[in-house]
Design an enzyme around this catalytic site. Structure first.
Site, short mmCIF file in Angstrom:
data_model
loop_
_atom_site.label_atom_id
_atom_site.label_comp_id
_atom_site.label_asym_id
_atom_site.label_seq_id
_atom_site.Cartn_x
_atom_site.Cartn_y
_atom_site.Cartn_z
N CYS A 161 0.85 -1.19 0.00
CA CYS A 161 0.00 0.00 0.00
C CYS A 161 0.89 1.24 0.00
O CYS A 161 1.88 1.29 0.74
CB CYS A 161 -0.88 -0.03 1.26
SG CYS A 161 -1.99 1.38 1.39
N HIS A 195 -9.16 -4.04 -1.22
CA HIS A 195 -8.13 -3.24 -0.55
C HIS A 195 -8.46 -1.75 -0.66
O HIS A 195 -8.44 -1.02 0.35
CB HIS A 195 -6.77 -3.55 -1.18
CG HIS A 195 -5.63 -2.71 -0.68
ND1 HIS A 195 -4.53 -3.24 -0.07
CD2 HIS A 195 -5.42 -1.36 -0.74
CE1 HIS A 195 -3.70 -2.24 0.27
NE2 HIS A 195 -4.21 -1.11 -0.13
N GLU A 196 -8.79 -1.29 -1.87
CA GLU A 196 -9.06 0.14 -2.07
C GLU A 196 -10.32 0.58 -1.32
O GLU A 196 -10.34 1.65 -0.70
CB GLU A 196 -9.17 0.47 -3.57
CG GLU A 196 -7.90 0.25 -4.37
CD GLU A 196 -6.66 0.85 -3.74
OE1 GLU A 196 -6.75 1.90 -3.10
OE2 GLU A 196 -5.58 0.25 -3.87
N HIS A 236 -10.02 1.36 2.34
CA HIS A 236 -9.54 2.70 2.68
C HIS A 236 -10.70 3.65 2.98
O HIS A 236 -10.55 4.59 3.75
CB HIS A 236 -8.71 3.29 1.53
CG HIS A 236 -7.29 2.77 1.46
ND1 HIS A 236 -6.38 3.01 2.45
CD2 HIS A 236 -6.65 2.05 0.51
CE1 HIS A 236 -5.21 2.45 2.11
NE2 HIS A 236 -5.35 1.87 0.94
NI NI Z 1 -3.71 0.96 0.02
#
Ligand code: NI
Length: 186
Positions: A100, A142-143, A146
């Site tokens: 990341c 994953h995105e 966030h």
């Molecule tokens: Ni990330």
């Protein structure tokens, strides 16, 4: 267009739940997307979420280039998702390495749902709805994490497998190999 500063793990903006974009086609939203794209390309990232550039709004971008690993031929063009929603289609998890831009230098073995459906809109009003598997599904999860203030180490179930990426050159730890083989067998 501008290359924006990327927030690092520990910054409060990476811990908050991001807000919906009220008007995805507004000039401000378009400007944000352009800056995200420029910043991601400059940083050589696979994906980027707005909170990573200190903007707590629900916008992510990503792309998957072909030939990332031998098993996967999937290529996903640069995709923008405003106000994305993910639905898990498989409850079983697969393990793979993640990194990341907000956690520079580190990598970790993260369990993720192996198959998802996701939806979102783009600033030009296009609706996107796709199913995704493998690395594509992993990147989207994953995105979107966030946007809820979650970084990949928080998804890990064995923190001994949180490592500096350079150390992987010394070989994959046995514990990681076992988890990845379990994933492949499914
Ligand atoms: Ni990330």
């Amino acid at each position: 267009m501008a290359i924006l500063k990327i927030a690092r793990m520990g910054h409060p903006v990476l811990r908050v739940k991001a807000r919906d974009v009220e008007d995805p086609s507004s000039p401000r939203a378009l400007q944000l997307v352009e800056d995200l794209v420029e910043t991601m390309i400059d940083a050589d990232g696979t994906g980027l979420a707005a909170p990573q550039v200190h903007v707590p709004l629900r916008v992510v971008i990503f792309q998957v280039t072909a030939g990332r690993d031998e098993d996967e031929e999937v290529e996903v063009p640069l995709t923008v998702l405003v106000n994305p929603v993910i639905e898990e289609l498989e409850t079983d998890k697969t393990y793979d390495w993640e990194a990341c831009l907000s956690v520079p230098g580190l990598t970790g073995l993260v369990p993720r749902s192996s198959k998802i459906r996701y939806r979102g809109v783009t600033p030009d009003g296009t609706k996107i709805e796709r199913t995704a598997e493998g690395f594509h599904a992993r990147v989207v999860q994953h995105e979107c994490d966030h946007l809820d203030g979650v970084l990949f180490p928080q998804r890990m179930d064995d923190l001994s497998l949180l490592m500096f990426r350079e150390e992987l050159r010394n070989g994959i730890p046995d514990a990681a190999r076992r988890l990845m083989e379990c994933s492949d067998a499914e």
